[in-house]
Structure formats: structure tokens, C-alpha cells
Design an enzyme around this catalytic site. Structure first.
Site, PDB file in Angstrom:
ATOM      1  N   SER A 168       0.831  -1.199   0.000  1.00 30.89           N
ATOM      2  CA  SER A 168       0.000   0.000   0.000  1.00 30.89           C
ATOM      3  C   SER A 168       0.871   1.256   0.000  1.00 30.89           C
ATOM      4  O   SER A 168       1.651   1.468  -0.925  1.00 30.89           O
ATOM      5  CB  SER A 168      -0.965  -0.041   1.197  1.00 30.89           C
ATOM      6  N   ASP A 254      -9.538  -5.173  -4.912  1.00 26.11           N
ATOM      7  CA  ASP A 254      -8.898  -3.973  -4.379  1.00 26.11           C
ATOM      8  C   ASP A 254      -9.220  -2.784  -5.273  1.00 26.11           C
ATOM      9  O   ASP A 254      -9.071  -2.850  -6.499  1.00 26.11           O
ATOM     10  CB  ASP A 254      -7.384  -4.200  -4.324  1.00 26.11           C
ATOM     11  N   HIS A 286      -7.944  -5.266  -0.633  1.00 20.16           N
ATOM     12  CA  HIS A 286      -6.700  -4.586  -0.292  1.00 20.16           C
ATOM     13  C   HIS A 286      -6.152  -5.088   1.043  1.00 20.16           C
ATOM     14  O   HIS A 286      -6.845  -5.079   2.061  1.00 20.16           O
ATOM     15  CB  HIS A 286      -6.966  -3.082  -0.215  1.00 20.16           C
TER      16      HIS A 286
END
Length: 313
Positions: A168, A254, A286
Site C-alpha cells: 500500500s 482492491d 486490499h
């Protein structure tokens, strides 16, 4: 008796379940605020904490597979420089979620790992996280001649196989660190569910603007800042990515999946010379692997990353 007075705070910014900011400047982080201590043996991995920049208390957690620690004559291990996720505003290298995950990654991959605890926005907006991460890279590099401040890196790290790794926001840091690096310093980069965005939606992205980047980077709130949109017009492109191998991991459900895919595809036509790989997990969202390390799909992702870290050419 006079009524007691109290100061009422008003919320000025909130990302539900993540962070809440008040008009007096105070910040409530709503997740991943815990501290998990290092361990002499977790999943067969030893860990310890080190301070890298005392003036800002920039620190890191180091991991070493325990069976390799006593024998200096054994072969050197890949060196993973890890950057956690959390949208640049929450989590740390020391919270339980990342401690468990990086321990598992070290157990499966058998590298030396340095997991950096960079400063968070909004108190320390972008570029603070990038500056800390660069300082962390420089600290790791100081061990290349086997005379750095930490014996684990001096004795066990293979500086011919250095990898930048992150998920991320951490994957965003990986990209920005790798840009412009000399290829001799970095063997590979692994970007897991990378945080990239842009002013124009692509694929399944929503059409309304996303507020995260303007919040964490008020000095340049444009969602086409090349640091958050590597494909932005006028940006440096990806040809200067300073590594020989890249692994991009995405998840089918995601919101950021299409940006990760675009990054992989753009890298292939950018003129960059190297080996690129993409790994997609079906049916997951995610950061799914951080919450279910024993799940089949999380194990598959970790094994795929381990294979990437142990490639030799």
C-alpha cells in the site's frame, strides 16, 4: 456553583475507521496503534529494534532467521528493506499486524529484514515519509563494507541481493525510493497492493475525487503528483527505476488494483530494462493477507514473494 466549562473540539477531517483530526490539531488514530515487542524467536525468527536517527527517533525493527544466526560461515542472506502500509497516516513497523506479517515473511523467505518506522501524516506530511525512508536506505547501505553499526547486517546480509518491499503506502515508498537509484545498489522491488492514484479515474475507480493525497501532501495536493501517479503527464516515467527485477502484486477486489496493473504495464513499455512480474490474488481485497496469515491465499502470496526474493539472476 458555577457550571464547569469545557472546550469542545470539532472534527475537521475524518477517514472512517482510520483517522480523525480535530480543529485544535489533535489526531485520533483509530487502528493499528498497539505495540508488539520484538521477540528472540517467533516462527524461527529473531527480532530487535534499532534507532536510526536519534533526533527524530526514526527507528526500525530487524529480523533474522534464527537458524542462520550462529554460523558466520554460512552463505549470506537476501536483504529486505520493508515499508509498512497504512495510507501514510496509521500503523507502524512495531504494531502487532506488521510484526506478525514480517516475521512470517522472514520465516518463509529466509532473508535479513529491516522494517522501517517512518513518520506519519498529518503531523509529518509528505515528504517526511520519503525522507525517513531514504535515511533508512542510507543506514542499510552503510553496512555494505561490513563495518556498519549493526552486526546482523554486517555478518549476514548479501548486498548483491537487496530488495525494497512494501504494501500500500509502503509500496508507494518503494517506487519513489527506487526511482533514480543506481542499479548496482538494488536487486529488486516488490510492490504489494501499491497506493497509486490520479486525477482521472481508470478501470473500476470511482469518478469522484479521492481526498487522501491532498490530506497527506498539502504542499502539492494534486492527484497527478508523480509521486502518487507515476504515469502522470510530464512526470519522469519509469525508465529510471533503479532495479533489475520488479514484482507487482494486486488483488482482484482492491480499489487500487487497476493502478497496480497499469504500473506493471507502463513499466513494460517505458524502456526500462529488467524482469517484471505480476501476481494477482482472485476474490480478495486490499491488504487481505495482513489479517489472515494462515489463509490459503495469504500463504500463496507469501510463497510467491519468497520465490522472488530468492531468485539469483
Amino acid at each position: 456553583m458555577a457550571p464547569s466549562s469545557s472546550i469542545q473540539r470539532n472534527v475537521v477531517t475524518e477517514f472512517p475507521g482510520v483517522i480523525r483530526v480535530y480543529d485544535d490539531g489533535t489526531v485520533d488514530r483509530l487502528r493499528d496503534t498497539d505495540f508488539a515487542p520484538p521477540s528472540p524467536d517467533a516462527d524461527g525468527v529473531s527480532s530487535k529494534d534499532v534507532v536510526i536517527v536519534p533526533s527524530s527517533n526514526f527507528s526500525a525493527r530487524l529480523y533474522l532467521p534464527r537458524r542462520h544466526r550462529p554460523a558466520a560461515h554460512q552463505k549470506k542472506l537476501p536483504l529486505l528493506l520493508y515499508f509498512h502500509g497504512g495510507a501514510f497516516v496509521v500503523a507502524s513497523a512495531f504494531c502487532a499486524k506488521y510484526h506478525r506479517y514480517v516475521s512470517r515473511l522472514a520465516a518463509e523467505s529466509q532473508p535479513v529484514v529491516v522494517s522501517f518506522d517512518y513518520r506519519l501524516a498529518p503531523e509529518n506530511p509528505i515528504p517526511a515519509a520519503y525522507h525517513d525512508s531514504r535515511a533508512g536506505l542510507n543506514w542499510a547501505e552503510s553496512h555494505r563494507a561490513r563495518c556498519g553499526p549493526d552486526p546482523w547486517l554486517n555478518e549476514h546480509a548479501d548486498f548483491g541481493r537487496v530488495f525494497l518491499v512494501g504494501d500500500s503506502a509502503g509500496a508507494n515508498i518503494v517506487h519513489n525510493l527506487a526511482m533514480g537509484l543506481h542499479r548496482r545498489l538494488l536487486f529488486g522491488a516488490a510492490l504489494v497492493h501499491p497506493y497509486f492514484w490520479g486525477s482521472k479515474p481508470i478501470g473500476s475507480e470511482p469518478s469522484f475525487p479521492q481526498p487522501e493525497w491532498p490530506f497527506i501532501c498539502p504542499s502539492n495536493p494534486d492527484n497527478d503528483d508523480p509521486r502518487v501517479n507515476p504515469e502522470a503527464p510530464g512526470g519522469p516515467g519509469l525508465v529510471g527505476l533503479g532495479c533489475r527485477r520488479v514484482l507487482v502484486c494486486v488483488a482482484e477486489k482492491d480499489l487500487l488494483r487497476d493502478r497496480g496493473r497499469l504500473y506493471y504495464e507502463t513499466l513494460g513499455r517505458s524502456g526500462w530494462v529488467g524482469v517484471r512480474e505480476v501476481f494477482e490474488t482472485e476474490g480478495e481485497g486490499h491488504g487481505f493477507h495482513l489479517y489472515d496469515l494462515d489463509g490459503e491465499k495469504a500463504r500463496a502470496l507469501i510463497k510467491r514473494m519468497a520465490a522472488f526474493f530468492n531468485c539469483t539472476n
